[in-house]
Design a protein around this motif. Structure first.
Motif, PDB file in Angstrom:
ATOM      1  N   LEU A   1      -0.685  10.350  14.676  1.00  0.00           N
ATOM      2  CA  LEU A   1       0.383  10.785  14.211  1.00  0.00           C
ATOM      3  C   LEU A   1       1.221   9.749  14.416  1.00  0.00           C
ATOM      4  N   ARG A   2       0.997   8.425  15.718  1.00  0.00           N
ATOM      5  CA  ARG A   2       1.838   7.274  15.420  1.00  0.00           C
ATOM      6  C   ARG A   2       1.980   6.252  14.529  1.00  0.00           C
ATOM      7  N   LYS A   3       0.456   6.212  14.069  1.00  0.00           N
ATOM      8  CA  LYS A   3       0.721   5.587  12.360  1.00  0.00           C
ATOM      9  C   LYS A   3       1.747   5.715  11.512  1.00  0.00           C
ATOM     10  N   ALA A   4       1.398   7.313  11.336  1.00  0.00           N
ATOM     11  CA  ALA A   4       1.867   8.629   9.996  1.00  0.00           C
ATOM     12  C   ALA A   4       3.566   7.464  10.532  1.00  0.00           C
ATOM     13  N   GLU A   5       4.256   7.741  11.595  1.00  0.00           N
ATOM     14  CA  GLU A   5       5.651   7.852  11.615  1.00  0.00           C
ATOM     15  C   GLU A   5       5.374   6.250  11.285  1.00  0.00           C
ATOM     16  N   ALA A   6       5.171   5.000  11.618  1.00  0.00           N
ATOM     17  CA  ALA A   6       5.124   3.710  11.547  1.00  0.00           C
ATOM     18  C   ALA A   6       4.863   3.570  10.490  1.00  0.00           C
ATOM     19  N   ALA A   7       4.631   3.845   9.426  1.00  0.00           N
ATOM     20  CA  ALA A   7       4.375   4.041   8.159  1.00  0.00           C
ATOM     21  C   ALA A   7       5.230   4.963   7.134  1.00  0.00           C
ATOM     22  N   GLN A   8       5.483   5.506   6.885  1.00  0.00           N
ATOM     23  CA  GLN A   8       6.870   6.283   6.891  1.00  0.00           C
ATOM     24  C   GLN A   8       7.970   5.079   7.020  1.00  0.00           C
ATOM     25  N   ARG A   9       8.290   4.728   8.364  1.00  0.00           N
ATOM     26  CA  ARG A   9       9.271   3.451   8.918  1.00  0.00           C
ATOM     27  C   ARG A   9       9.253   2.277   8.130  1.00  0.00           C
ATOM     28  N   ALA A  10       8.126   1.832   7.282  1.00  0.00           N
ATOM     29  CA  ALA A  10       7.813   0.500   7.140  1.00  0.00           C
ATOM     30  C   ALA A  10       8.251   0.791   5.597  1.00  0.00           C
ATOM     31  N   GLY A  11       7.942   2.174   5.419  1.00  0.00           N
ATOM     32  CA  GLY A  11       8.623   1.948   3.660  1.00  0.00           C
ATOM     33  C   GLY A  11       7.017   2.909   2.815  1.00  0.00           C
ATOM     34  N   PHE A  12       6.256   2.729   3.590  1.00  0.00           N
ATOM     35  CA  PHE A  12       5.068   2.680   3.117  1.00  0.00           C
ATOM     36  C   PHE A  12       5.137   4.673   2.318  1.00  0.00           C
TER      37      PHE A  12
END
Length: 346
Positions: free
Chosen positions: A24-35
């Motif tokens: 869940l944290r990986k998905a949130e961080a990836a979206q925040r980073a522009g992936f």
């Protein structure tokens, strides 16, 4: 150029709750980073590492994502599934995600997974082709009749259709010429695996394009999987990559993945030099730009997490890559297929 991530396994020594929190944290961080692509593969009864099964996991992650972010399976081990069960699950997932699903399929490489499922490993390629045929019919027709080598369906109604018609994009993984030709015939794109050099990819893309063109099928940019590590320079990037990835490379070699032999694992820097993007941020950006200038590829999929990394390390990796790679290269355009095919092979 769009970017995506591969979300993989975690040692079974970590709890399942911690593993889900990491996802869940990986998905949130990836979206925040522009992936804009989040993908995951599949294994069964895997020794030492936990793989969450893709369909329920992606359904959970989809609830956390903005509408422009796509999710995908890269890759499902297609031949071990019954096409009716898998077809209805994937159609449901496409509806749940609002039509943002990418269906990545392959055959895997572990015979014991087939033996456990009672599926003949030596028939995996024929099974994959027929599986795609059945699922495509289920997704796009009101009734299905199919009389194949492995499955029989006699004029039955379909009741779960994906939002994307006639089907969600089908990405087929392959590492060799025969598999690439299969991807050209039965998929929408070939997913380029991370172990191949640029010269090898160049030759296989030409094989793929010839097969597609001979059948009057369109040519679209090809998803490219590549490992990526930013360091203070090449040697530092190799050291950082080895610190997180060497164990997984050794595990692959131990499971018989023939592209990674014992000598290659021992000489780690030489092994990864020709297929991993390594160096300081500027060097990594240059490598990606050079690939995009040479090949009709996209999105670029990277792995932000290796087994044993914690959520903080993964979030830090994604933040760095988002800031130093994704944002600066957002407007990067890859080479068109037309231009690529007009030039001689590398």
């Amino acid at each position: 150029m769009e970017f995506g991530i591969l979300m993989g396994d975690q040692p079974v020594a970590s709890s399942a709750r911690e593993h889900l929190d990491l996802m869940l944290r990986k998905a949130e961080a990836a979206q925040r980073a522009g992936f804009t692509y989040l993908t995951i593969g599949q294994h069964f009864l895997y020794d030492g590492f936990r793989w969450f099964q893709p369909v329920p996991l992606l359904a959970r992650l989809a609830a956390e994502l903005d509408d422009h972010v796509k999710i995908g399976t890269t890759v499902l081990i297609g031949p071990v599934h019954h096409p009716v069960v898998l077809g209805e699950e994937l159609a449901t997932l496409d509806v749940v995600t609002g039509g943002r699903l990418v269906v990545g399929l392959g055959t895997g490489y572990l015979p014991q997974e087939y033996a456990t499922m009672g599926v003949p490993f030596d028939q995996r390629y024929r099974l994959l082709e027929e599986l795609i045929e059945v699922m495509t019919a289920m997704w796009s027709q009101d009734r299905v009749s199919h009389h194949g080598r492995f499955w029989q369906i006699d004029d039955l109604p379909t009741h779960v259709h994906p939002l994307q018609q006639p089907r969600p994009p089908v990405w087929l993984g392959a590492m060799r010429e025969t598999g690439v030709r299969r991807a050209a015939r039965h998929g929408d794109v070939w997913t380029i695996t991370p172990q191949q050099t640029i010269d090898q990819v160049d030759a296989l893309i030409r094989t793929y394009a010839a097969e597609r063109t001979s059948r009057g099928l369109p040519l679209n940019p090809l998803p490219l999987r590549r490992e990526l590590m930013i360091g203070d320079g090449f040697d530092d990037a190799v050291a950082r990559f080895a610190a997180v990835a060497r164990g997984k490379y050794e595990a692959y070699a131990g499971r018989g993945m023939t592209l990674l032999g014992d000598d290659e694992v021992r000489n780690f820097g030489d092994t990864v030099r020709d297929h991993v993007i390594l160096g300081d941020a500027e060097t990594c950006r240059t490598q990606i730009a050079d690939i995009a200038a040479a090949l009709p590829v996209g999105p670029l999929l990277v792995r932000p997490h290796w087994p044993g990394m914690d959520a903080e390390q993964t979030e830090a990796y994604l933040e760095q890559v988002g800031r130093e790679i994704v944002a600066p290269l957002r407007d990067l355009e890859s080479r068109s297929f037309a231009d690529f095919l007009e030039t001689p092979a590398a």
